[in-house]
Design a protein around this motif. Structure first.
Motif, PDB file in Angstrom:
ATOM      1  N   MET A  82      16.555 -47.548  18.034  1.00  0.00           N
ATOM      2  CA  MET A  82      15.612 -47.187  16.974  1.00  0.00           C
ATOM      3  C   MET A  82      16.265 -46.402  15.841  1.00  0.00           C
ATOM      4  O   MET A  82      16.188 -46.803  14.676  1.00  0.00           O
ATOM      5  N   LEU A  83      16.944 -45.306  16.166  1.00  0.00           N
ATOM      6  CA  LEU A  83      17.450 -44.434  15.119  1.00  0.00           C
ATOM      7  C   LEU A  83      18.630 -45.031  14.378  1.00  0.00           C
ATOM      8  O   LEU A  83      18.818 -44.761  13.185  1.00  0.00           O
ATOM      9  N   GLU A  84      19.436 -45.829  15.059  1.00  0.00           N
ATOM     10  CA  GLU A  84      20.608 -46.411  14.405  1.00  0.00           C
ATOM     11  C   GLU A  84      20.212 -47.263  13.204  1.00  0.00           C
ATOM     12  O   GLU A  84      20.855 -47.226  12.152  1.00  0.00           O
ATOM     13  N   ARG A  85      19.143 -48.016  13.365  1.00  0.00           N
ATOM     14  CA  ARG A  85      18.665 -48.852  12.257  1.00  0.00           C
ATOM     15  C   ARG A  85      18.020 -48.008  11.159  1.00  0.00           C
ATOM     16  O   ARG A  85      18.210 -48.258   9.976  1.00  0.00           O
ATOM     17  N   SER A  86      17.261 -47.004  11.569  1.00  0.00           N
ATOM     18  CA  SER A  86      16.536 -46.216  10.575  1.00  0.00           C
ATOM     19  C   SER A  86      17.458 -45.301   9.783  1.00  0.00           C
ATOM     20  O   SER A  86      17.130 -44.911   8.659  1.00  0.00           O
ATOM     21  N   LEU A  87      18.632 -44.942  10.348  1.00  0.00           N
ATOM     22  CA  LEU A  87      19.555 -44.069   9.640  1.00  0.00           C
ATOM     23  C   LEU A  87      20.053 -44.670   8.333  1.00  0.00           C
ATOM     24  O   LEU A  87      20.423 -43.955   7.406  1.00  0.00           O
ATOM     25  N   ARG A  88      20.063 -45.978   8.273  1.00  0.00           N
ATOM     26  CA  ARG A  88      20.570 -46.652   7.081  1.00  0.00           C
ATOM     27  C   ARG A  88      19.594 -46.572   5.907  1.00  0.00           C
ATOM     28  O   ARG A  88      19.935 -46.960   4.797  1.00  0.00           O
ATOM     29  N   SER A  89      18.397 -46.067   6.163  1.00  0.00           N
ATOM     30  CA  SER A  89      17.352 -46.081   5.126  1.00  0.00           C
ATOM     31  C   SER A  89      17.005 -44.689   4.614  1.00  0.00           C
ATOM     32  O   SER A  89      15.924 -44.474   4.089  1.00  0.00           O
ATOM     33  N   GLY A  90      17.898 -43.718   4.779  1.00  0.00           N
ATOM     34  CA  GLY A  90      17.620 -42.374   4.315  1.00  0.00           C
ATOM     35  C   GLY A  90      16.942 -41.522   5.378  1.00  0.00           C
ATOM     36  O   GLY A  90      16.789 -41.935   6.526  1.00  0.00           O
ATOM     37  N   MET A  91      16.523 -40.311   4.999  1.00  0.00           N
ATOM     38  CA  MET A  91      15.975 -39.350   5.959  1.00  0.00           C
ATOM     39  C   MET A  91      14.514 -39.608   6.307  1.00  0.00           C
ATOM     40  O   MET A  91      14.051 -39.228   7.372  1.00  0.00           O
ATOM     41  N   LEU A  92      13.763 -40.228   5.413  1.00  0.00           N
ATOM     42  CA  LEU A  92      12.327 -40.401   5.644  1.00  0.00           C
ATOM     43  C   LEU A  92      12.046 -41.358   6.790  1.00  0.00           C
ATOM     44  O   LEU A  92      11.164 -41.099   7.623  1.00  0.00           O
ATOM     45  N   VAL A  93      12.789 -42.450   6.873  1.00  0.00           N
ATOM     46  CA  VAL A  93      12.524 -43.449   7.912  1.00  0.00           C
ATOM     47  C   VAL A  93      12.761 -42.887   9.319  1.00  0.00           C
ATOM     48  O   VAL A  93      11.922 -43.092  10.209  1.00  0.00           O
ATOM     49  N   PRO A  94      13.860 -42.163   9.592  1.00  0.00           N
ATOM     50  CA  PRO A  94      13.999 -41.550  10.919  1.00  0.00           C
ATOM     51  C   PRO A  94      12.875 -40.576  11.253  1.00  0.00           C
ATOM     52  O   PRO A  94      12.439 -40.493  12.405  1.00  0.00           O
ATOM     53  N   LEU A  95      12.404 -39.834  10.245  1.00  0.00           N
ATOM     54  CA  LEU A  95      11.273 -38.929  10.479  1.00  0.00           C
ATOM     55  C   LEU A  95      10.039 -39.704  10.925  1.00  0.00           C
ATOM     56  O   LEU A  95       9.362 -39.329  11.893  1.00  0.00           O
ATOM     57  N   LEU A  96       9.742 -40.786  10.225  1.00  0.00           N
ATOM     58  CA  LEU A  96       8.579 -41.603  10.575  1.00  0.00           C
ATOM     59  C   LEU A  96       8.766 -42.263  11.935  1.00  0.00           C
ATOM     60  O   LEU A  96       7.819 -42.369  12.720  1.00  0.00           O
ATOM     61  N   ALA A  97       9.994 -42.701  12.221  1.00  0.00           N
ATOM     62  CA  ALA A  97      10.261 -43.358  13.504  1.00  0.00           C
ATOM     63  C   ALA A  97      10.063 -42.392  14.669  1.00  0.00           C
ATOM     64  O   ALA A  97       9.434 -42.737  15.678  1.00  0.00           O
ATOM     65  N   THR A  98      10.589 -41.169  14.537  1.00  0.00           N
ATOM     66  CA  THR A  98      10.433 -40.206  15.628  1.00  0.00           C
ATOM     67  C   THR A  98       8.999 -39.696  15.718  1.00  0.00           C
ATOM     68  O   THR A  98       8.524 -39.359  16.806  1.00  0.00           O
ATOM     69  N   PHE A  99       8.303 -39.642  14.581  1.00  0.00           N
ATOM     70  CA  PHE A  99       6.882 -39.281  14.612  1.00  0.00           C
ATOM     71  C   PHE A  99       6.089 -40.328  15.386  1.00  0.00           C
ATOM     72  O   PHE A  99       5.236 -40.001  16.220  1.00  0.00           O
ATOM     73  N   GLY A 100       6.374 -41.596  15.126  1.00  0.00           N
ATOM     74  CA  GLY A 100       5.717 -42.667  15.880  1.00  0.00           C
ATOM     75  C   GLY A 100       6.050 -42.605  17.357  1.00  0.00           C
ATOM     76  O   GLY A 100       5.181 -42.805  18.213  1.00  0.00           O
ATOM     77  N   LEU A 101       7.313 -42.326  17.679  1.00  0.00           N
ATOM     78  CA  LEU A 101       7.711 -42.197  19.084  1.00  0.00           C
ATOM     79  C   LEU A 101       6.954 -41.063  19.759  1.00  0.00           C
ATOM     80  O   LEU A 101       6.536 -41.181  20.920  1.00  0.00           O
ATOM     81  N   SER A 102       6.760 -39.968  19.034  1.00  0.00           N
ATOM     82  CA  SER A 102       6.006 -38.826  19.571  1.00  0.00           C
ATOM     83  C   SER A 102       4.588 -39.237  19.954  1.00  0.00           C
ATOM     84  O   SER A 102       4.106 -38.913  21.050  1.00  0.00           O
ATOM     85  N   ILE A 103       3.916 -39.956  19.069  1.00  0.00           N
ATOM     86  CA  ILE A 103       2.537 -40.390  19.340  1.00  0.00           C
ATOM     87  C   ILE A 103       2.494 -41.330  20.546  1.00  0.00           C
ATOM     88  O   ILE A 103       1.615 -41.224  21.410  1.00  0.00           O
ATOM     89  N   VAL A 104       3.452 -42.249  20.609  1.00  0.00           N
ATOM     90  CA  VAL A 104       3.502 -43.194  21.727  1.00  0.00           C
ATOM     91  C   VAL A 104       3.693 -42.459  23.048  1.00  0.00           C
ATOM     92  O   VAL A 104       2.993 -42.725  24.042  1.00  0.00           O
ATOM     93  N   LEU A 105       4.624 -41.514  23.085  1.00  0.00           N
ATOM     94  CA  LEU A 105       4.886 -40.775  24.320  1.00  0.00           C
ATOM     95  C   LEU A 105       3.664 -39.978  24.767  1.00  0.00           C
ATOM     96  O   LEU A 105       3.313 -39.970  25.958  1.00  0.00           O
ATOM     97  N   GLU A 106       3.018 -39.304  23.834  1.00  0.00           N
ATOM     98  CA  GLU A 106       1.838 -38.514  24.182  1.00  0.00           C
ATOM     99  C   GLU A 106       0.748 -39.390  24.788  1.00  0.00           C
ATOM    100  O   GLU A 106       0.136 -39.033  25.813  1.00  0.00           O
ATOM    101  N   ASN A 107       0.499 -40.515  24.182  1.00  0.00           N
ATOM    102  CA  ASN A 107      -0.579 -41.374  24.674  1.00  0.00           C
ATOM    103  C   ASN A 107      -0.219 -42.078  25.982  1.00  0.00           C
ATOM    104  O   ASN A 107      -1.096 -42.273  26.837  1.00  0.00           O
ATOM    105  N   LEU A 108       1.050 -42.419  26.155  1.00  0.00           N
ATOM    106  CA  LEU A 108       1.468 -43.007  27.427  1.00  0.00           C
ATOM    107  C   LEU A 108       1.337 -41.997  28.561  1.00  0.00           C
ATOM    108  O   LEU A 108       0.871 -42.331  29.664  1.00  0.00           O
ATOM    109  N   LEU A 109       1.734 -40.761  28.302  1.00  0.00           N
ATOM    110  CA  LEU A 109       1.605 -39.718  29.327  1.00  0.00           C
ATOM    111  C   LEU A 109       0.137 -39.433  29.626  1.00  0.00           C
ATOM    112  O   LEU A 109      -0.240 -39.196  30.783  1.00  0.00           O
ATOM    113  N   PHE A 110      -0.697 -39.464  28.592  1.00  0.00           N
ATOM    114  CA  PHE A 110      -2.131 -39.244  28.812  1.00  0.00           C
ATOM    115  C   PHE A 110      -2.726 -40.369  29.651  1.00  0.00           C
ATOM    116  O   PHE A 110      -3.530 -40.122  30.569  1.00  0.00           O
ATOM    117  N   GLU A 111      -2.350 -41.614  29.354  1.00  0.00           N
ATOM    118  CA  GLU A 111      -2.853 -42.750  30.124  1.00  0.00           C
ATOM    119  C   GLU A 111      -2.407 -42.665  31.581  1.00  0.00           C
ATOM    120  O   GLU A 111      -3.154 -43.030  32.501  1.00  0.00           O
TER     121      GLU A 111
END
Length: 290
Positions: A82-111
């Motif tokens: 995930m991060l290797e690809r997003s690193l090529r697009s500046g700082m904003l894309v990795p932030l959004l990618a890890t933010f999305g990962l955070s939401i996914v992890l929280e909801n998977l753990l809740f389920e």
């Protein structure tokens, strides 16, 4: 709470924050990424330790030995997938990618585990609840002392690793200038993946120790991320020993706030963070004008 006890409890709490922030600082120092899923990865590690401990009926410390390489592999996969690809697009894309990962992890753990709070404290027995009574007005929790010692040992070990090993020097060279490091034979892709693995493993260690001294649930991650981020910023982005200083400052601020009024525990830490951040911005601004 007397002054000596307040100071002691603040320093010990700061050890946990430094341990939690260590991986966040490492990832920023090497890849210039602020991993918004850092706190949720810490909680994922705690849940893995809990599941393995209950399933195999073993101590959480033994389960942690198995979980750390698993979480290191998770970090490696996150970087490569995930991060290797997003690193090529500046700082904003990795932030959004890890933010999305955070939401996914929280909801998977809740389920998987629901919203109930859990703790590893009952599974480690007296270590979680006993303390050393130094004076009539001051005692030191065994688990808090263990966490502080582990924080110092981990930060010291990582510092030695970065300074005195070939891989550590490759990590520092890549953090300084990945393009130049590539010219002298350093594989920056491998360095990034290894750094992410180390960072996620340290997050899992911190999450497990949190679970041993307090409670946690699938949505505990964001608050841990805030604590880690504040410790990193107070101590200096990318500085390992600065992270320890930042964690201690944050812990002391929270302890002082709690001594004044229990409702000020979190607020005092946040206000201290904002004051230090504001002072640095002001100094930078005046320096630029001068």
């Amino acid at each position: 709470m007397n002054t000596v006890n307040l100071f002691t409890q603040g320093v010990l709490l700061g050890g946990y924050y430094a341990l939690l922030a260590c991986g966040l600082s490492l990832m920023f120092g090497v890849m210039r990424i602020i991993n918004l899923a850092h706190g949720d990865l810490a909680i994922l590690g705690a849940f893995l330790v809990l599941v393995i401990s209950e399933y195999l009926d073993i101590s959480p410390f033994l389960a942690l030995v198995a979980v750390l390489p698993i979480m290191a592999a998770v970090g490696w996969l996150i970087q490569r997938g995930m991060l290797e690809r997003s690193l090529r697009s500046g700082m904003l894309v990795p932030l959004l990618a890890t933010f999305g990962l955070s939401i996914v992890l929280e909801n998977l753990l809740f389920e998987a585990y629901g919203a109930d709070t859990r703790s590893l404290a009952p599974m480690i027995g007296d270590l979680a609840f006993d303390s050393l009574e130094v004076t009539n007005q001051m005692s030191i929790s065994y688990i808090a002392a263990l966490i502080f010692a582990l924080a110092v040992a981990l930060l010291g070990g990582l510092s030695l690793f970065l300074k005195h090993t070939s891989l550590g020097r490759a990590i520092r060279a890549t953090a300084e200038d990945p393009d130049t490091a590539e010219l002298v034979g350093v594989n920056s892709r491998a360095v990034y993946a290894i750094s992410a693995g180390i960072a996620v493993a340290t997050a899992a260690l911190a999450g497990t120790l949190l679970a041993m001294r307090a409670t946690f649930d699938p949505y505990s991650g964001p608050m841990q991320l805030i604590f880690a981020f504040e410790a990193v910023v107070i101590g200096g982005m990318g500085s390992l020993w600065g992270t320890l200083v930042g964690g201690i400052v944050l812990g002391l601020a929270q302890s002082a706030g709690a001594a004044f009024d229990p409702r000020w525990f979190l607020l005092a830490g946040h206000l201290t963070f904002l004051a230090i951040l504001g002072a640095r911005l002001f100094i930078n601004w005046t320096g630029a004008r001068g």
